[in-house]
Each structure stands twice: as structure tokens, then as C-alpha cells.
Design an enzyme around this catalytic site. Structure first.
Site, PDB file in Angstrom:
ATOM      1  N   ARG A 199      -3.486  -0.553   5.223  1.00  0.00           N
ATOM      2  CA  ARG A 199      -4.070  -1.627   4.400  1.00  0.00           C
ATOM      3  C   ARG A 199      -3.158  -2.837   4.229  1.00  0.00           C
ATOM      4  O   ARG A 199      -3.622  -3.974   4.393  1.00  0.00           O
ATOM      5  CB  ARG A 199      -4.459  -1.064   3.019  1.00  0.00           C
ATOM      6  CG  ARG A 199      -5.609  -0.090   3.086  1.00  0.00           C
ATOM      7  CD  ARG A 199      -5.725   0.709   1.808  1.00  0.00           C
ATOM      8  NE  ARG A 199      -4.583   1.602   1.634  1.00  0.00           N
ATOM      9  CZ  ARG A 199      -4.357   2.345   0.565  1.00  0.00           C
ATOM     10  NH1 ARG A 199      -5.186   2.276  -0.458  1.00  0.00           N
ATOM     11  NH2 ARG A 199      -3.317   3.145   0.502  1.00  0.00           N
ATOM     12  N   ASP A 206      -8.389   3.847   0.777  1.00  0.00           N
ATOM     13  CA  ASP A 206      -7.440   4.323   1.787  1.00  0.00           C
ATOM     14  C   ASP A 206      -8.222   4.846   2.993  1.00  0.00           C
ATOM     15  O   ASP A 206      -8.959   5.829   2.874  1.00  0.00           O
ATOM     16  CB  ASP A 206      -6.595   5.440   1.155  1.00  0.00           C
ATOM     17  CG  ASP A 206      -5.533   5.969   2.096  1.00  0.00           C
ATOM     18  OD1 ASP A 206      -5.547   5.619   3.289  1.00  0.00           O
ATOM     19  OD2 ASP A 206      -4.686   6.759   1.628  1.00  0.00           O
ATOM     20  N   CYS A 245       0.872  -1.183   0.000  1.00  0.00           N
ATOM     21  CA  CYS A 245       0.000   0.000   0.000  1.00  0.00           C
ATOM     22  C   CYS A 245       0.908   1.233   0.000  1.00  0.00           C
ATOM     23  O   CYS A 245       2.084   1.136  -0.365  1.00  0.00           O
ATOM     24  CB  CYS A 245      -0.993  -0.020   1.158  1.00  0.00           C
ATOM     25  SG  CYS A 245      -0.236   0.004   2.799  1.00  0.00           S
TER      26      CYS A 245
HETATM   27  P1  4NP Z   1      -1.852   2.840   3.968  1.00  0.00           P
HETATM   28  O1  4NP Z   1      -2.533   4.182   4.511  1.00  0.00           O
HETATM   29  O2  4NP Z   1      -1.250   3.193   2.619  1.00  0.00           O
HETATM   30  O3  4NP Z   1      -2.995   1.898   3.865  1.00  0.00           O
HETATM   31  O4  4NP Z   1      -0.815   2.446   4.993  1.00  0.00           O
HETATM   32  C1  4NP Z   1      -1.926   5.425   4.564  1.00  0.00           C
HETATM   33  C2  4NP Z   1      -0.968   5.687   5.534  1.00  0.00           C
HETATM   34  C3  4NP Z   1      -0.419   6.940   5.627  1.00  0.00           C
HETATM   35  C4  4NP Z   1      -0.813   7.929   4.752  1.00  0.00           C
HETATM   36  C5  4NP Z   1      -1.767   7.665   3.776  1.00  0.00           C
HETATM   37  C6  4NP Z   1      -2.307   6.411   3.685  1.00  0.00           C
HETATM   38  N1  4NP Z   1      -0.266   9.238   4.876  1.00  0.00           N
HETATM   39  O5  4NP Z   1      -0.680  10.122   4.101  1.00  0.00           O
HETATM   40  O6  4NP Z   1       0.592   9.461   5.750  1.00  0.00           O
END
Ligand code: 4NP
Length: 169
Positions: free
Chosen positions: A20, A132, A14
Site C-alpha cells: 500500500r 491490506d 503501511c
Molecule cells: P503492506 O502489505 O503493509 O501494504 O505492504 C503487507 C505486506 C506484507 C505483509 C502484510 C501486509 N506480511 O504479512 O508479510
């Protein structure tokens, strides 16, 4: 070691590797256990961005996993690197942006290993990718876990088939 005795290796990807993909890793391990394949498949996760490298999964995701009955075994975020292309047999981006970023980082020779998580979504789901949840609500985190749980038996069935095909070759 022959091809057939190598463990099969799955990598979930991800953006941050704190929501995720660590959830996908945990849900996948549970599905593999259920399918009698625990110990035969290595499961890992990583992010395409490095800003959370070294961090634990988001506490809201751990809580959502626990609400759904999954136990969290510990993970630290890491960033996708070009070497992951050779290390893994199946690489599973969670959304379309992750897919594009994975294809940018890995050599084109590994492109066939990259399959979006949505490939295993149940028929009729309203999502085209794993949404997300980072700026979302508790319900959004629950929905991610539910979507992953509904998709993982299909992914595990394909892993089983790929392992069987590899053992024949
Ligand atoms: P992930 O979620 O990609 O599912 O781990 C996110 C984690 C951090 C961020 C965005 C999505 N961020 O903008 O910091």
C-alpha cells in the site's frame, strides 16, 4: 534555508512497505505532477514492520499500478524510525493499525502531522481504511490503487494549502 524554501515532505506508512505505501507514493507523485507541484514535494514511504526491509514492492502491486497506468520507479522497503517524525511534514498511515504503530514510534510532539489516508477518501466509499491486499486477489490490489487514486487529489490540495500557509509565515 528558510522554512518557506524547504521542500514539503510527505511520508506514507503501511505495515510491510511493499504494497500500500509504495503504491501511495507512486500515485501521489503522479497527482503532484498533474497539479504542477512536482519537484516541490518530497514523497517517501516506509513500513511499521521490518520483515520486508530491503525488498522491492510486491509484484502484484506493481502489476496493479501498471494496469491503472502508473509507472513504477523503483523502491526498497524500509522501516519507520523515530527520526521520521522530524523529517516529514505530513505522515499518512494507510490503516488504523498503522496509525497506532506510527503514534507509538514517533514522539508525541509530531502527532499533529499524522493523518490517516482515509481522511481523503471520497464520500460514499465503503472502506474506513486502505484495506491490506497482501492475502487478497488481483481485484483487491486494483481496489487499493483505485482508492488511492480517488483520494490523492484531496491530499495534494491540502499539501498545496499547507505549503502556501508556510510561505506566508
Ligand atoms: P503492506 O502489505 O503493509 O501494504 O505492504 C503487507 C505486506 C506484507 C505483509 C502484510 C501486509 N506480511 O504479512 O508479510
Amino acid at each position: 534555508m528558510s522554512e518557506a524554501t524547504h521542500p514539503y515532505r510527505v511520508l506514507f506508512v503501511c505495515l510491510g512497505n511493499i504494497c500500500r505505501s509504495p503504491a501511495a507514493e507512486i500515485v501521489c507523485r503522479a497527482a503532484l505532477q498533474q497539479a504542477g507541484l512536482a519537484g516541490q514535494v518530497v514523497v517517501d514511504s516506509c513500513g511499521t514492520a521490518s520483515y520486508h526491509t530491503g525488498s522491492k514492492p510486491d509484484s502484484r502491486m506493481i502489476a496493479a499500478l501498471q494496469r491503472a497506468g502508473y509507472s513504477y520507479g523503483g523502491h526498497r522497503a524500509r522501516t519507520l524510525c523515530a527520526a521520521d517524525g522530524a523529517r516529514f511534514d505530513l505522515i499518512v498511515p494507510q490503516d488504523a493499525e498503522n496509525y497506532r504503530d506510527v503514534c507509538r514510534v514517533l514522539a508525541a510532539t509530531h502527532a499533529a502531522k499524522v493523518v490517516p489516508m482515509s481522511h481523503w477518501f471520497p464520500a460514499g466509499t465503503r472502506h474506513g481504511e486502505v484495506p491490506d491486499p497482501y492475502y487478497g486477489s488481483e481485484a483487491d490490489f486494483d481496489e487499493v490503487v483505485q482508492l488511492l487514486a480517488q483520494s490523492m487529489d484531496g491530499l495534494v490540495a491540502d499539501v498545496r494549502a499547507a505549503m502556501a500557509a508556510r510561505a506566508q509565515s
